[in-house]
Design an enzyme around this catalytic site. Structure first.
Site, PDB file in Angstrom:
ATOM      1  N   HIS A 172     -10.026 -15.372  -4.799  1.00 40.72           N
ATOM      2  CA  HIS A 172      -9.355 -14.278  -4.087  1.00 40.72           C
ATOM      3  C   HIS A 172     -10.265 -13.042  -4.208  1.00 40.72           C
ATOM      4  CE1 HIS A 172      -5.157 -12.920  -2.616  1.00 40.72           C
ATOM      5  NE2 HIS A 172      -5.964 -11.885  -2.435  1.00 40.72           N
ATOM      6  N   GLN A 184      -6.368  -7.798  -8.706  1.00 36.51           N
ATOM      7  CA  GLN A 184      -5.355  -6.802  -8.378  1.00 36.51           C
ATOM      8  C   GLN A 184      -4.386  -6.524  -9.524  1.00 36.51           C
ATOM      9  OE1 GLN A 184      -4.706  -8.855  -4.295  1.00 36.51           O
ATOM     10  NE2 GLN A 184      -4.247  -6.710  -3.929  1.00 36.51           N
ATOM     11  N   ARG A 214       2.199 -18.016  -7.381  1.00 38.62           N
ATOM     12  CA  ARG A 214       0.833 -18.137  -6.885  1.00 38.62           C
ATOM     13  C   ARG A 214      -0.022 -17.056  -7.541  1.00 38.62           C
ATOM     14  NH1 ARG A 214      -1.750 -16.136  -1.344  1.00 38.62           N
ATOM     15  NH2 ARG A 214      -3.857 -16.818  -1.866  1.00 38.62           N
ATOM     16  N   ASN A 238      -1.213 -16.644   5.634  1.00 37.88           N
ATOM     17  CA  ASN A 238      -0.775 -15.296   5.278  1.00 37.88           C
ATOM     18  C   ASN A 238      -0.472 -14.570   6.578  1.00 37.88           C
ATOM     19  OD1 ASN A 238      -1.391 -15.947   2.650  1.00 37.88           O
ATOM     20  ND2 ASN A 238      -3.084 -14.484   2.435  1.00 37.88           N
ATOM     21  N   TRP A 271       4.344 -11.497  -1.097  1.00 38.61           N
ATOM     22  CA  TRP A 271       3.323 -10.616  -1.629  1.00 38.61           C
ATOM     23  C   TRP A 271       3.981  -9.269  -1.849  1.00 38.61           C
ATOM     24  CZ3 TRP A 271      -1.369 -11.506  -3.548  1.00 38.61           C
ATOM     25  CH2 TRP A 271      -2.079 -10.368  -3.980  1.00 38.61           C
ATOM     26  N   GLU A 290      -4.450  -2.245  -4.625  1.00 40.83           N
ATOM     27  CA  GLU A 290      -4.505  -2.685  -3.227  1.00 40.83           C
ATOM     28  C   GLU A 290      -5.904  -2.415  -2.643  1.00 40.83           C
ATOM     29  OE1 GLU A 290      -2.827  -4.643  -1.287  1.00 40.83           O
ATOM     30  OE2 GLU A 290      -4.062  -4.113   0.441  1.00 40.83           O
ATOM     31  N   TRP A 291      -6.910  -3.044  -3.264  1.00 37.15           N
ATOM     32  CA  TRP A 291      -8.271  -3.033  -2.732  1.00 37.15           C
ATOM     33  C   TRP A 291      -8.731  -1.622  -2.351  1.00 37.15           C
ATOM     34  CZ3 TRP A 291      -9.740  -7.360  -4.631  1.00 37.15           C
ATOM     35  CH2 TRP A 291      -8.922  -8.478  -4.612  1.00 37.15           C
ATOM     36  N   ASN A 322      -8.805 -17.666  -0.471  1.00 36.84           N
ATOM     37  CA  ASN A 322      -7.842 -16.793   0.177  1.00 36.84           C
ATOM     38  C   ASN A 322      -8.521 -15.965   1.263  1.00 36.84           C
ATOM     39  OD1 ASN A 322      -5.117 -15.317   0.192  1.00 36.84           O
ATOM     40  ND2 ASN A 322      -6.583 -13.625   0.013  1.00 36.84           N
TER      41      ASN A 322
HETATM   42  C1  GBH Z   1      -3.761  -9.763   1.970  1.00 38.59           C
HETATM   43  O1  GBH Z   1      -4.639  -9.477   3.028  1.00 38.59           O
HETATM   44  C2  GBH Z   1      -4.512 -10.082   0.704  1.00 38.59           C
HETATM   45  O2  GBH Z   1      -4.595 -11.470   0.494  1.00 38.59           O
HETATM   46  C3  GBH Z   1      -3.927  -9.407  -0.517  1.00 38.59           C
HETATM   47  O3  GBH Z   1      -4.839  -9.469  -1.562  1.00 38.59           O
HETATM   48  C4  GBH Z   1      -3.528  -8.002  -0.172  1.00 38.59           C
HETATM   49  O4  GBH Z   1      -3.076  -7.280  -1.299  1.00 38.59           O
HETATM   50  C5  GBH Z   1      -2.440  -8.056   0.863  1.00 38.59           C
HETATM   51  O5  GBH Z   1      -2.879  -8.738   1.985  1.00 38.59           O
HETATM   52  C6  GBH Z   1      -1.974  -6.690   1.327  1.00 38.59           C
HETATM   53  O6  GBH Z   1      -3.020  -6.018   1.967  1.00 38.59           O
HETATM   54  O7  GBH Z   1     -11.691  -5.780   8.449  1.00 38.59           O
HETATM   55  O8  GBH Z   1     -10.229  -6.524  10.258  1.00 38.59           O
HETATM   56  O9  GBH Z   1     -10.615  -7.906   8.405  1.00 38.59           O
HETATM   57  C7  GBH Z   1      -3.990  -9.536   4.300  1.00 38.59           C
HETATM   58  C8  GBH Z   1      -4.049  -8.340   5.115  1.00 38.59           C
HETATM   59  C9  GBH Z   1      -5.847  -8.714   6.675  1.00 38.59           C
HETATM   60  C10 GBH Z   1      -5.535  -6.621   5.573  1.00 38.59           C
HETATM   61  C11 GBH Z   1      -7.274  -8.347   6.952  1.00 38.59           C
HETATM   62  C12 GBH Z   1      -6.949  -6.288   5.721  1.00 38.59           C
HETATM   63  C13 GBH Z   1      -8.855  -6.597   6.902  1.00 38.59           C
HETATM   64  C14 GBH Z   1      -9.178  -5.795   8.108  1.00 38.59           C
HETATM   65  N1  GBH Z   1      -5.405  -8.046   5.476  1.00 38.59           N
HETATM   66  N2  GBH Z   1      -7.451  -6.896   6.922  1.00 38.59           N
HETATM   67  S1  GBH Z   1     -10.527  -6.532   8.855  1.00 38.59           S
END
Ligand code: GBH
Length: 462
Positions: free
Chosen positions: A121, A20, A77, A294, A417, A424-425, A165
């Protein structure tokens, strides 16, 4: 609401992840990860964004760690990019990759910041993915070997180790729905990816212990307290199933040494997990020094009406949820983040209560390893970045954390965070989670008001 007083012995940290922020994806002998591949496929990431440059942290880490020091944070972290250490995920360590994290850790120590290293991660080496990725048991074995390399090199200086993670997110988004890399939409057939990550976690714990690392060892799971959309039995059932998939499937094996029992009529989907070898469960439940949580938001879940699936999730990118039996309902009456996620400090209290109730004295000391929110922050003409909503978010969530600690939970810290706005993915650069604003074209960093607010809270500890 009054600002919370953060005690000296409560660790306040900031968090990031390699893909990221680092950029420099073709430097220092780094191999290709599943996220490089995913970002190169059309339609996967909003706006076609990639992490190729991101925050250019690979070259700017000294400046970024100055920010952590100026904030007054106790700990930083970060995550280690597996393909920097082993380009293809196997074999001897790449000296340049180790050297980068060596310098990074030393740069933290020079500033009085505790290094907290996450081994994984989400950036699986592409070569391992080509051989089956987390669907393959071999990846767990490779992960244990990778952990040993890091333990040997950084074990004298890293304060805390986090193996993996959010194995939930990799399983659900990476393998079940395809919203994240590697982009498989296997629905319930994704579950082996969960088992292999948990096994990899346990093998990594054992490798780090065998390497004699000085620091503490834990895992990070994402938690969402689940409330049923109504009293209807089908909604209660859907909520129980979602709680199992989102939370207990990743917590029970680690903390209790067994997989949870699924409610009928879903028992069959999980039958294989009742037959997992005892030796795997023993590895997965290897004793931990801490447990990482988290927390972002609670979930309100009902049973999908097969004829009228609405495909709504807090994240909005869970497009194929229609094939799963869930319907996500709005949590009303609370503010929302830039992602549309509900802001619910009460949900953090619920998550921490649930942890104590479910795991009791099996629960090691807890750290909240991520919490935060995205908002569309902008630099004002006077050079400031007003983000009052993030200040409110942090004030309220820290207050809950400290209250739960005062009530007796052994909660030792909270990591915000994130340090920087970052990649952001699947949402690309559209969501800004940082305490520090990043102007991507110039890479200039501007601390937001939330940064100054938190710095003030940390200064008043004396
Ligand atoms: C975190 O994910 C990550 O660790 C971090 O890298 C990221 O930037 C941050 O949050 C903000 O998004 O298909 O139902 O699993 C935690 C939040 C939880 C959001 C799981 C995405 C996936 C939807 N995430 N969710 S699901």
């Amino acid at each position: 609401m009054m600002d919370p007083f953060i005690p000296r012995d409560f660790t306040l940290g900031v968090a990031t992840a390699a893909y990221q922020i680092e950029g420099a994806v073709a430097e220092g002998g780094r191999g290709v990860s599943v996220w490089d591949t995913f970002c190169g496929q059309p339609g996967r990431v909003l706006g076609g964004d990639t992490g190729a440059v991101a925050c250019d942290h690979y070259h700017r880490y000294e400046q970024d760690l100055d920010l952590v020091r100026d904030l007054g944070a106790d700990a930083y972290r970060f995550s280690i990019a597996w393909p920097r250490i082993q380009a293809d995920g196997t074999g001897p360590a790449n000296p340049d990759g180790l050297a980068f994290y060596d310098r990074l850790v030393d740069a933290m120590l020079a500033r009085g910041i505790e290094p907290v290293a996450t081994l994984f991660h989400w950036d699986t080496p592409q070569a391992l993915e080509d051989a089956g990725g987390w669907l393959s048991r071999d990846t767990a074995e490779r992960f244990g070997e990778y952990a040993a390399l890091l333990g040997a090199r950084l074990g004298d200086r890293v304060g805390k180790w986090i193996t993996i993670n959010e194995p939930h997110s990799v399983t659900l988004a990476g393998y079940a729905t395809g919203a994240h890399a590697p982009g498989h939409a296997l629905l319930f057939d994704a579950l082996p990816a969960a088992h292999h990550q948990l096994l990899g976690h346990g093998l990594a714990v054992r490798a780090l212990r065998a390497a004699g690392v000085a620091g503490q060892i834990g895992i990070t799971n994402v938690h969402t307290p689940v409330v049923p959309a109504s009293d209807r039995p089908e909604d209660q059932l859907a909520a129980a199933l979602y709680d199992l998939i989102a939370n207990r499937f990743f917590e029970d094996p680690v903390l209790l040494g067994r997989y949870p029992q699924a409610p009928e009529p879903f028992t069959e989907l999980f039958a294989a997990f009742g037959a997992v070898p005892a030796e795997d469960l023993a590895v997965i439940s290897s004793p931990l020094d801490f447990y990482g949580v988290n927390y972002y938001y609670p979930s309100k879940v009902g049973m999908a009406d097969p004829d009228a699936v609405t495909d709504h999730t807090p994240e909005g990118d869970f497009a194929r949820v229609g094939e799963l039996p869930f319907a996500f309902a709005e949590i009303e009456g609370v503010p929302r983040t830039g992602f549309g996620w509900p802001v619910s400090p009460a949900g953090l209290a619920d998550t921490l209560d649930e942890l104590s109730e479910r795991y009791g004295d099996r629960l090691p000391p807890v750290y909240i390893t991520e919490g935060g929110a995205s908002f569309p922050d902008e630099v004002a003409p006077d050079g400031s970045v007003p983000d009052p909503q993030r200040v409110d978010y942090l004030r309220e969530h820290l207050a809950v954390a400290l209250r739960k600690r005062a009530e007796g939970l052994d909660l030792r810290g909270y990591f915000v965070w994130s340090l920087l706005d970052n990649f952001e993915w699947a949402a690309g650069y559209s969501q800004r989670f940082g305490l520090v604003h990043v102007d991507y074209p110039t890479q200039s960093r501007t601390p937001k008001e939330s940064f100054h607010w938190l710095a003030g809270r940390l200064r008043e500890r004396g």
